[in-house]
Design a protein around this motif. Structure first.
Motif, PDB file in Angstrom:
ATOM      1  N   UNK A  55       0.818  -1.208   0.000  1.00 16.44           N
ATOM      2  CA  UNK A  55       0.000   0.000   0.000  1.00 16.44           C
ATOM      3  C   UNK A  55       0.855   1.262   0.000  1.00 16.44           C
ATOM      4  N   UNK A  56       2.054   1.151   0.549  1.00 17.22           N
ATOM      5  CA  UNK A  56       2.942   2.321   0.591  1.00 17.22           C
ATOM      6  C   UNK A  56       3.342   2.755  -0.809  1.00 17.22           C
ATOM      7  N   UNK A  57       3.534   1.814  -1.708  1.00 15.33           N
ATOM      8  CA  UNK A  57       4.010   2.136  -3.048  1.00 15.33           C
ATOM      9  C   UNK A  57       2.940   1.949  -4.120  1.00 15.33           C
ATOM     10  N   UNK A  58       1.683   1.821  -3.692  1.00 16.63           N
ATOM     11  CA  UNK A  58       0.599   1.684  -4.665  1.00 16.63           C
ATOM     12  C   UNK A  58      -0.022   3.024  -5.030  1.00 16.63           C
ATOM     13  N   UNK A  59       0.332   4.087  -4.298  1.00 19.69           N
ATOM     14  CA  UNK A  59      -0.247   5.400  -4.565  1.00 19.69           C
ATOM     15  C   UNK A  59      -1.380   5.747  -3.629  1.00 19.69           C
ATOM     16  N   UNK A  60      -1.947   4.749  -2.923  1.00 19.72           N
ATOM     17  CA  UNK A  60      -3.060   5.027  -2.018  1.00 19.72           C
ATOM     18  C   UNK A  60      -2.591   5.686  -0.732  1.00 19.72           C
ATOM     19  N   UNK A  61      -1.276   5.729  -0.512  1.00 18.73           N
ATOM     20  CA  UNK A  61      -0.752   6.285   0.732  1.00 18.73           C
ATOM     21  C   UNK A  61      -0.822   7.807   0.766  1.00 18.73           C
ATOM     22  N   UNK A  62      -1.083   8.429  -0.370  1.00 18.28           N
ATOM     23  CA  UNK A  62      -1.092   9.889  -0.415  1.00 18.28           C
ATOM     24  C   UNK A  62      -2.324  10.497   0.231  1.00 18.28           C
ATOM     25  N   UNK A  63      -3.290   9.653   0.603  1.00 18.95           N
ATOM     26  CA  UNK A  63      -4.490  10.181   1.252  1.00 18.95           C
ATOM     27  C   UNK A  63      -4.103  10.789   2.597  1.00 18.95           C
ATOM     28  N   UNK A  64      -4.627  11.994   2.954  1.00 18.37           N
ATOM     29  CA  UNK A  64      -4.240  12.657   4.209  1.00 18.37           C
ATOM     30  C   UNK A  64      -4.446  11.793   5.443  1.00 18.37           C
ATOM     31  N   UNK A  65      -5.527  10.995   5.491  1.00 18.29           N
ATOM     32  CA  UNK A  65      -5.768  10.157   6.663  1.00 18.29           C
ATOM     33  C   UNK A  65      -4.681   9.106   6.822  1.00 18.29           C
TER      34      UNK A  65
END
Length: 248
Positions: A172-182
């Motif tokens: 999940x860190x490198x999938x792009x979903x980590x950019x969410x503020x939460x």
């Protein structure tokens, strides 16, 4: 009887400017320093004092700067300090595990990202022990469990639980979903995937514990609190009756 000679083999050079954070250049900074912790891996070494961790990879000639400098967010009230250090390796995934004087287990990536933070038990973590098994000569050693040693207490984490958590974090860190503020807020606290399950045992029957390692599949008795929780989890039906219902 003649004394046996001591043979050493050079592994690599770890000279770098960042070693000055650990006192390099001062007399006795490396030998006989009770505040210096080390953890050795195949081509890497982790060095730490009470507040700073350096991760150094010695392939490529050495020199320059450390691969990563980690400054954990420790409590200034206790005061909290780094008390244990160990590498955790699961195939291509390699992280550094850190124990603190307040009983926290921290797991960092090689880039210094806080992956996980969890209170194991109140008290200083003396040691982090890793036990692995080698199934055959063609396979690398697989990490079976992590043992956390504290005063009179030993905690055991399943290696498979840690591996699943790390695989999910890196995915999940490198999938792009980590950019969410939460997600960024949870990353800072090291609590993105919740707590890792573990077993906690009381081992102070024969005196204070300063070191331990799990070597078999039959652990000592569970601590009373965890035993009560285990028994409570086995209760599936609870019947509640009013006073009028139980009167003859």
């Amino acid at each position: 009887m003649a004394r046996r000679g001591i043979h050493t083999t050079e592994l690599g050079c770890i000279a770098c400017d960042d070693l000055s954070y650990l006192g390099a250049g001062k007399e006795g900074w490396l030998v006989g320093n009770p505040n210096l912790l080390t953890a050795l891996d195949t081509h890497s070494i982790a060095l730490a004092n009470r507040s700073i961790i350096l991760l150094i990879h010695w392939l490529g000639g050495g020199g320059g700067d450390a691969d990563s400098k980690i400054v954990p967010d420790l409590s200034p009230i206790e005061p909290e300090y780094i008390s244990a250090l160990e590498w955790l390796v699961f195939g291509d995934i390699k992280v550094i595990a850190v124990g603190t004087s307040c009983g926290y287990l921290l797991i960092y990536s090689l880039r210094g990202d806080l992956i996980h933070k969890q209170l194991v038990y109140t008290g200083r973590i003396f040691k982090l022990r890793v036990r692995g098994t080698k199934r055959d000569q063609m396979q690398e050693t697989s990490l079976e469990e992590v043992c956390v040693v504290m005063p009179g207490t030993v905690a055991r984490f399943e290696g498979s639980d840690i591996q699943r958590m790390l695989e999910r974090w890196f995915r999940e860190r490198y999938s792009g979903s980590w950019d969410h503020p939460n997600n960024r807020g949870l990353e800072d606290s090291g609590d993105f995937f919740g707590r890792l399950p573990y077993q906690l045992w009381n081992v102070n029957k024969y005196g204070s514990c300063v070191d331990a390692a799990i070597t078999g599949v039959m652990p000592p008795p569970l601590m009373e609190l965890q035993l009560l929780l285990l028994l409570a989890s086995q209760v599936s039906i609870i019947t509640v009756q009013s006073p009028w219902e139980i009167m003859p």
